[in-house]
Design an enzyme around this catalytic site. Sequence first.
Site, PDB file in Angstrom:
ATOM      1  N   LYS A   1      11.440  -0.952   9.827  1.00  0.00           N
ATOM      2  CA  LYS A   1      10.852  -0.434  11.059  1.00  0.00           C
ATOM      3  C   LYS A   1      10.955  -1.424  12.214  1.00  0.00           C
ATOM      4  O   LYS A   1      10.957  -1.035  13.373  1.00  0.00           O
ATOM      5  CB  LYS A   1       9.430   0.066  10.854  1.00  0.00           C
ATOM      6  CG  LYS A   1       8.363  -0.935  10.504  1.00  0.00           C
ATOM      7  CD  LYS A   1       7.018  -0.214  10.428  1.00  0.00           C
ATOM      8  CE  LYS A   1       5.849  -1.135  10.151  1.00  0.00           C
ATOM      9  NZ  LYS A   1       5.871  -1.824   8.872  1.00  0.00           N
TER      10      LYS A   1
ATOM     11  N   SER B   1       5.473  -3.869   2.645  1.00  0.00           N
ATOM     12  CA  SER B   1       5.832  -5.226   2.244  1.00  0.00           C
ATOM     13  C   SER B   1       5.559  -6.207   3.390  1.00  0.00           C
ATOM     14  O   SER B   1       5.123  -7.332   3.164  1.00  0.00           O
ATOM     15  CB  SER B   1       7.295  -5.286   1.831  1.00  0.00           C
ATOM     16  OG  SER B   1       8.110  -4.858   2.898  1.00  0.00           O
TER      17      SER B   1
ATOM     18  N   ARG C   1       0.823  -1.213   0.000  1.00  0.00           N
ATOM     19  CA  ARG C   1       0.000   0.000   0.000  1.00  0.00           C
ATOM     20  C   ARG C   1       0.856   1.262   0.000  1.00  0.00           C
ATOM     21  O   ARG C   1       2.017   1.259   0.364  1.00  0.00           O
ATOM     22  CB  ARG C   1      -0.941   0.040   1.197  1.00  0.00           C
ATOM     23  CG  ARG C   1      -0.238   0.184   2.532  1.00  0.00           C
ATOM     24  CD  ARG C   1      -0.144   1.589   3.028  1.00  0.00           C
ATOM     25  NE  ARG C   1       0.769   1.668   4.167  1.00  0.00           N
ATOM     26  CZ  ARG C   1       2.050   1.895   4.043  1.00  0.00           C
ATOM     27  NH1 ARG C   1       2.585   2.075   2.854  1.00  0.00           N
ATOM     28  NH2 ARG C   1       2.830   1.955   5.096  1.00  0.00           N
TER      29      ARG C   1
ATOM     30  N   ASP D   1      -2.124  -0.708   7.213  1.00  0.00           N
ATOM     31  CA  ASP D   1      -1.515  -1.459   6.117  1.00  0.00           C
ATOM     32  C   ASP D   1      -2.309  -2.721   5.822  1.00  0.00           C
ATOM     33  O   ASP D   1      -2.555  -3.075   4.664  1.00  0.00           O
ATOM     34  CB  ASP D   1      -0.084  -1.863   6.476  1.00  0.00           C
ATOM     35  CG  ASP D   1       0.768  -0.660   6.817  1.00  0.00           C
ATOM     36  OD1 ASP D   1       0.313   0.466   6.570  1.00  0.00           O
ATOM     37  OD2 ASP D   1       1.876  -0.852   7.331  1.00  0.00           O
TER      38      ASP D   1
ATOM     39  N   GLY E   1       8.493   1.389   2.728  1.00  0.00           N
ATOM     40  CA  GLY E   1       7.313   2.142   3.138  1.00  0.00           C
ATOM     41  C   GLY E   1       6.082   1.788   2.336  1.00  0.00           C
ATOM     42  O   GLY E   1       5.077   2.496   2.376  1.00  0.00           O
TER      43      GLY E   1
END
Length: 560
Positions: free
Chosen positions: A304, A205, A54, A259, A202
Site C-alpha cells: 500500500k 505486517s 491482524r 492495525d 493485508g
Amino acid sequence: MAAEQPIPVYTNLTDLYGSLGTSLNHAEKWNSVAEEFQQRFGRKPAFIARAPGRVNLIGIIFHITKAQSSQPAILTIIRIGEHIDYCLFGVLPAAIERDILIAISRRPNIHAEDAPGSVFAENMQTKYTRQVFAPAPRRRASVSEEEVRLEEWHLDINTKELRWESYVKAGYYGVLINYFAGGSNPAPVDILVTGTVPAGSGLSSSAAMVVGSTLAFLAVNGKLEGNFTGNGPKITKGQLVEMAVANEKRVGVNSGGMDQAASVISVPSSALYISFFPELSASAVPLPSGAVFIIANSLVVSDKAVTAKRNYNLRVVETLAAARILARRLELKVEKTEKVTLREVVGRLAGEVEEAGEMPVEWLLETLKRMEREIECLKPSKSSEEGQMGVTMEEMIEMSGLTAEEFHDVYLSWVEVEATHFQLYKRAKHVFSEASRVLQFRQICLAAESSPSSPMDVIKDLGQLMNESQTSCNELFQCSCPELNELTEIAMNAGAFGSRLTGAGWGGCTVSLVAEDNVDSFIKKVSATYGPYKGLHGEALDEVIFATKPSSGACVYKFE
Ligand code: GLA
C-alpha cells in the site's frame, strides 16, 4: 478500559506463552531469536518485543483447529470494517497468531565513531541485509549550537523506495521525538528482527513492524521502566497505539489506527471493537463458537505504500472531501482548515455531544441510514460523462465551497494523489454501509453471548455481513482485485458462510468463515481450485491458507 492498561512486560517465559492465547509453538521461535542474537552479537538480547499482525473481521478467527508446530506463531489481526478507521468509524479486528519479534540490546563497547542512537539492524530472513543507521539532530538555522539537541531528530526514510529497515526507523522515530527532545542521547543498539506476517498480504505486517520497533526502542532506552517495576509512570497501550500510528505515517501511508490498535490491544479469544471517536477506546467482543476463520493469501502482493497515490491515500482524500461536501449540503459547521471526517459529520448531524462519549448504537445506526440517503448530493452533475459516478478535481473543489488554493492546502498539500475522477459517492456509500455492518456484527456477537440458542443462525448472519462487505469493497470502494474476487467465490463454493478480503485490499488475503468440522475439506477444496496454489504442499501450503485464532496484543520480554 483496555487502552488504558500498561504494556505487559514479562520476565518469565511460561507466563508470556500462557498470555498469548494460542496453541502454536511460540517457544521455538523465541528461543531461536535469542540464540541467533547471541551468535551474531556475542551477548544475550536485553529485550524481545513482540507485535502481532491482524485480520479484519467482517473477518474473525474463532478457533484454531490444528497446532502448526513447525510454523512460528504469528499474531495478526482479523477485522470487520474495511477503510473506515481513517473516517473515524469503529472497526472490529482481532489479532492473529503471526507476529514480529524484535530482539534488542545496548551496544556494550561504544567506540568514538558510534553516533548517539546508532543502530546495527539485522534480520533473520537472509533476503533482508544488515543495515547500519543513526539518527541526526535536525538543525534549524535559527537554533544555536547548544540548543540543537532540543530539536527533533531525523532519520532518513525514503518513502519512494521502502526497505525492511524503513519500518524499524519509523518506529524509532517516535521514540526519538517523544523521549529525546530534552538533551539526552539515545543508546547505540543492536537489533535482530524476525517475523511471520507475510509482507503485502493485508495482515498488517507494516503495523506489526512499526509497533514492535517502537516497543523495542522504548524498552532498550529505559522508557518502559515504569512498566517493569510497577513504580513510576507506565506507558499505556493507548499511548503506544497513538505513537505507532504517527510513526507509520513516516513510511508514507496515511493509515487509520485499526492495525496498530489491534496489534497492541487485542485479547485472546475475542475480537476487539475499536472506536476512534470521540477518542480511542477498545472493548472485547466475544466470538461465537462453532466456526473458524480461515485466511487465504491471494498471492497478489499489494504494497500500500507503493501504490498509495492511486489507491490508499487517494481513498483517504476522497472520503475527506466527501465529508466536507456532505457537511456543507447539510449546513453543518466546518472550519475552513478543518479536515472533518465522515464520522464527525454523522455526529454533528445527530447533535452528538463529544464529552458524553460515543453515541448509543441505535442512534448511530439510524443516522447512518439517513446518511445513505443524503449522499446523493455527491454524485456528479448531469453534464458529466455517461455512467461516470465520479467528479473531476474542478467539480470537487466547487462542491466543497473552498477556493482552489484553500482546497489544496487542506486536502492535497500533505499527500500525493493521482486520479482523473474522484468517486465521492461510491466511497461514502461504502463507508456508511460498512460502518453499519460493523455495528450489526458486534450486536449479533453480543446477543449470541447472552442467548446462545442457535449458533448456526448466528454464524450465517455473520457470514452474510462478510459477503456484503466484500461486494461493497469490490464495487464501491474498488479495493478488491480479480484474484481476491475469485478466491472469495471459491471459498463460498467450498462451503464458507462468508468470505471477504481483509486489510487494505488490492491483493493480499481473504478471510472466510467456515464451520469447525468443515475446515480440512474447505482447505482441500480451495487448494485444489485456486490456480496459484497448484503444486503447493505441506508447509508451503500451510503458509498460504491457514486457520488461526484471536491472540493477545503486543508485549515485551525482559531478560534478567
Ligand atoms: C490498512 C490500514 C488500516 C485500514 C485498512 C483498511 O491496513 O493500515 O488503517 O485503513 O488498510 O481497512
